[in-house]
Design a protein around this motif. Sequence first.
Motif, PDB file in Angstrom:
ATOM      1  N   ILE A  61      -0.747  54.179  -0.419  1.00 16.81           N
ATOM      2  CA  ILE A  61      -0.218  53.922  -1.769  1.00 16.81           C
ATOM      3  C   ILE A  61      -1.252  53.144  -2.568  1.00 16.81           C
ATOM      4  CG2 ILE A  61       1.631  52.749  -3.019  1.00 16.81           C
ATOM      5  CD1 ILE A  61       3.413  53.297  -0.572  1.00 16.81           C
ATOM      6  N   TYR A  62      -1.682  53.732  -3.672  1.00 17.70           N
ATOM      7  CA  TYR A  62      -2.675  53.119  -4.573  1.00 17.70           C
ATOM      8  C   TYR A  62      -3.930  52.690  -3.813  1.00 17.70           C
ATOM      9  CZ  TYR A  62       0.865  53.202  -8.201  1.00 17.70           C
ATOM     10  OH  TYR A  62       1.796  53.620  -9.115  1.00 17.70           O
ATOM     11  N   GLN A  63      -4.422  53.591  -2.947  1.00 22.81           N
ATOM     12  CA  GLN A  63      -5.681  53.337  -2.258  1.00 22.81           C
ATOM     13  C   GLN A  63      -6.855  53.660  -3.179  1.00 22.81           C
ATOM     14  OE1 GLN A  63      -5.757  52.926   1.613  1.00 22.81           O
ATOM     15  NE2 GLN A  63      -3.826  52.123   0.884  1.00 22.81           N
ATOM     16  N   VAL A  64      -6.659  54.710  -4.021  1.00 22.54           N
ATOM     17  CA  VAL A  64      -7.724  55.149  -4.925  1.00 22.54           C
ATOM     18  C   VAL A  64      -7.147  55.328  -6.326  1.00 22.54           C
ATOM     19  CG1 VAL A  64      -9.001  56.318  -3.094  1.00 22.54           C
ATOM     20  CG2 VAL A  64      -7.365  57.606  -4.449  1.00 22.54           C
ATOM     21  N   ASN A  65      -8.058  55.361  -7.300  1.00 23.50           N
ATOM     22  CA  ASN A  65      -7.647  55.641  -8.669  1.00 23.50           C
ATOM     23  C   ASN A  65      -7.234  57.113  -8.728  1.00 23.50           C
ATOM     24  OD1 ASN A  65      -7.573  56.271 -11.448  1.00 23.50           O
ATOM     25  ND2 ASN A  65      -9.080  54.699 -11.916  1.00 23.50           N
ATOM     26  N   PRO A  66      -5.995  57.417  -9.096  1.00 24.25           N
ATOM     27  CA  PRO A  66      -5.537  58.813  -9.061  1.00 24.25           C
ATOM     28  C   PRO A  66      -6.327  59.734  -9.987  1.00 24.25           C
ATOM     29  CG  PRO A  66      -3.681  57.329  -9.293  1.00 24.25           C
ATOM     30  CD  PRO A  66      -4.906  56.510  -9.472  1.00 24.25           C
ATOM     31  N   LEU A  67      -6.922  59.174 -11.042  1.00 17.97           N
ATOM     32  CA  LEU A  67      -7.593  60.035 -12.018  1.00 17.97           C
ATOM     33  C   LEU A  67      -9.018  60.406 -11.616  1.00 17.97           C
ATOM     34  CD1 LEU A  67      -6.359  58.409 -15.334  1.00 17.97           C
ATOM     35  CD2 LEU A  67      -5.552  60.497 -14.270  1.00 17.97           C
ATOM     36  N   GLY A 103       3.044  45.592   2.560  1.00 18.36           N
ATOM     37  CA  GLY A 103       2.763  45.565   3.999  1.00 18.36           C
ATOM     38  C   GLY A 103       1.563  46.426   4.354  1.00 18.36           C
ATOM     39  N   HIS A 104       0.929  47.044   3.323  1.00 17.10           N
ATOM     40  CA  HIS A 104      -0.235  47.935   3.523  1.00 17.10           C
ATOM     41  C   HIS A 104       0.066  49.000   4.564  1.00 17.10           C
ATOM     42  CE1 HIS A 104      -2.503  45.261   0.977  1.00 17.10           C
ATOM     43  NE2 HIS A 104      -2.117  44.247   1.725  1.00 17.10           N
ATOM     44  N   LEU A 105       1.255  49.584   4.464  1.00  9.52           N
ATOM     45  CA  LEU A 105       1.649  50.621   5.413  1.00  9.52           C
ATOM     46  C   LEU A 105       1.229  51.980   4.882  1.00  9.52           C
ATOM     47  CD1 LEU A 105       5.303  49.330   6.032  1.00  9.52           C
ATOM     48  CD2 LEU A 105       3.276  48.876   7.425  1.00  9.52           C
ATOM     49  N   CYS A 151       6.034  54.943   5.369  1.00 16.33           N
ATOM     50  CA  CYS A 151       6.926  54.820   4.206  1.00 16.33           C
ATOM     51  C   CYS A 151       7.986  55.913   4.239  1.00 16.33           C
ATOM     52  CB  CYS A 151       6.082  54.922   2.923  1.00 16.33           C
ATOM     53  SG  CYS A 151       7.018  54.580   1.442  1.00 16.33           S
ATOM     54  N   VAL A 152       7.595  57.129   4.625  1.00 14.40           N
ATOM     55  CA  VAL A 152       8.546  58.244   4.720  1.00 14.40           C
ATOM     56  C   VAL A 152       9.629  57.907   5.747  1.00 14.40           C
ATOM     57  CG1 VAL A 152       8.810  60.652   5.439  1.00 14.40           C
ATOM     58  CG2 VAL A 152       6.901  60.011   3.986  1.00 14.40           C
ATOM     59  N   LEU A 153       9.183  57.358   6.877  1.00 13.36           N
ATOM     60  CA  LEU A 153      10.149  56.994   7.933  1.00 13.36           C
ATOM     61  C   LEU A 153      11.104  55.904   7.439  1.00 13.36           C
ATOM     62  CD1 LEU A 153       7.754  56.949  11.019  1.00 13.36           C
ATOM     63  CD2 LEU A 153       9.544  58.628  10.538  1.00 13.36           C
ATOM     64  N   LEU A 154      10.543  54.931   6.728  1.00 16.45           N
ATOM     65  CA  LEU A 154      11.366  53.823   6.190  1.00 16.45           C
ATOM     66  C   LEU A 154      12.441  54.376   5.252  1.00 16.45           C
ATOM     67  CD1 LEU A 154       8.853  50.988   5.255  1.00 16.45           C
ATOM     68  CD2 LEU A 154      10.834  50.772   6.746  1.00 16.45           C
ATOM     69  N   PHE A 155      11.989  55.214   4.331  1.00 20.49           N
ATOM     70  CA  PHE A 155      12.924  55.757   3.342  1.00 20.49           C
ATOM     71  C   PHE A 155      13.990  56.615   4.021  1.00 20.49           C
ATOM     72  CE2 PHE A 155      14.523  57.248  -0.600  1.00 20.49           C
ATOM     73  CZ  PHE A 155      14.778  58.603  -0.463  1.00 20.49           C
ATOM     74  N   SER A 156      13.551  57.458   4.964  1.00 23.30           N
ATOM     75  CA  SER A 156      14.505  58.340   5.652  1.00 23.30           C
ATOM     76  C   SER A 156      15.557  57.502   6.381  1.00 23.30           C
ATOM     77  CB  SER A 156      13.777  59.242   6.654  1.00 23.30           C
ATOM     78  OG  SER A 156      12.744  59.934   6.012  1.00 23.30           O
TER      79      SER A 156
END
Lengths: 330, 279
Positions: A152-158, A60-62, A67-72
């Motif tokens: 989430i996964y907007q950039v390469n973490p490394l 959903g490109h949220l 996402c924190v609100l969804l999980f909570s």
Amino acid sequence: MLIVLVLCLLAASWVTGSGILCILYGKKGREAFFCADALLTGWAAVVGAAETAHILSLFGHLSLRVCVLLFSGLMIFLVLAMAAAGAVLWRKGAMPKRERQEGSCDVRAAAFLVPIALILLQAAFFLDVGGAYLKGDMTLETVVSFLDTDGIYQVNPLTGAPYEAGIPSRLKILCLPTFYSILCRIFSLKPQEVVWRAIPCVTLACSCGAYYCVGKTLFPESRKRQICFLTAAALLVWAGSCAPGMDGFGVLYGGWRGVTVRNMALVPYLVSLCLRRKWKPVFLCIAAEACLAWTLYGAGVCVFVAAGLWLSRYVCDRLEARAEGGRQNG
Amino acid sequence: MAELFRNAWQLGWLRFTASGKLPAVLLAALLFLFLGGGWKRQKAFFWYTALSALFCIVPVTAIFLMLYQTRFYDYEWIWSMVPMTAAAAWGATQLLEPEREDAPLSGMRKRLPLALLLLAALALCGGPWRSGVDRKAERDKRQKAEKVLSLIAESGDEDICLWAPREILEYARQGASPLRLLYGRNMWEEALGAYSYDVYPAQMEELYLWMENVQQTEDVAQDGEGRLADGPDCLRAAVREGADHILLPGRLDAETVEDLAAPLGFRVARLDDYYLLRK
């Protein structure tokens, strides 16, 4: 705050798991389970909630905030619903009588101190050594990049640069980095504290619960032998910390990794379920593994172990029935 | 096929047993359970453990298990399918706490020395002292790198893209305020390459080799493979790729560093054991 996080996760898992087992088996069936069953079943459900929030946010490109609100929201609903279901179903019958096991209470309590001491030493070890072995793992970088970009996964973490070709879907759907990022946000903890300290504590607790279930399954009649089993398992974890891939190495040097949660909590728990012929929670373990570790489109170690134990049990039962039939005819 | 066989045997089983002897402990436990009759208590568990261990050892079946678990994992992870710890603990419990009171090893006088003997044997099979992980060295490396990274972050510049020796880059994306990097840990850790489809251009690898060679030898005119690499050209290439903060080893001659920075119009500052070149 670290201790609060660990206790909250364990408590939420236990309450959720108790309710789920009551729903799956009813009150009578629930009595056949141990306390640790509730913890591990609930932990699988918590992973499921994290996975749901992760998938919705990813596709959903949220933002991470949403996402924190969804999980909570999911967790509050799950805990309250399962607690209510468990309470309602539990009230419908009388309290069960617990069978007394051999040995006096004082001796049993004292003997339990040995495996507990070994386990506390393990906790002290990884709390001290956290992050000492990161080869082949980039969980912390991923969590940091999620928190930094609020996505989430907007950039390469490394590298911190945007992806050019992307990442494998089977990796993208795994929920652990998102789950840890959510916990960092909710409890206002640094990523290193959550990933290297809090989560390994939870993994160790779940692992203890899983081996407790195995011990009670193998030796239901003797508390002394259960304690001996737990002590032996704790010592084997220490011995197994010599090389990557071994159970002990995962617990002591990488308790946050999906493969460690799978090997030290899900697989032993699955073994105990299969030996007790409790097949419904087995599917929860299989689903949990698919959310935690790279699998062959969902078919991972848990599927193999469950299928193998089922087949092994089926063959042994058939051979026993044939031998019994032969004896009766003879 | 030969490669699969090599992965399953030479790089698999032989390497797996070189560092620890827990598979031997498992096999000993299974043998004891079989000979002692303890296996009858949980036949299904016993036979599953024995057969799955066998499948993991024999190269032909190990290949199938490795294909099942996908090439994402190495050989040692097929042992996740074997409940090694549970089965070995089962064997140990059967040995130390026999079911019958008249069993040969019943009684504290015999069990205690046996338990101590087993403990000693287990210690020889493995433990954290054989893991090769040096906690203190790792902690020192991390603290040193974090100190340098915090000094860079405090410089006040925004949106930093850093090029530095590996010992600094390794930790640059693990703090609360991560820096953008020219390349990350997947440049030198092959296993991390599986996490993304992105690949570095060939020039990036040359920059990495040059930087590591400078870190080790202080020679700015060569990369690690003996090829002549013009220092200023390397820095220009890094800047073209986006680097705006460059960390060079502090052991270099100050004049050499100034000569490298001048064509780029970068300022040079001393930062702990390094030189920081920035716009």
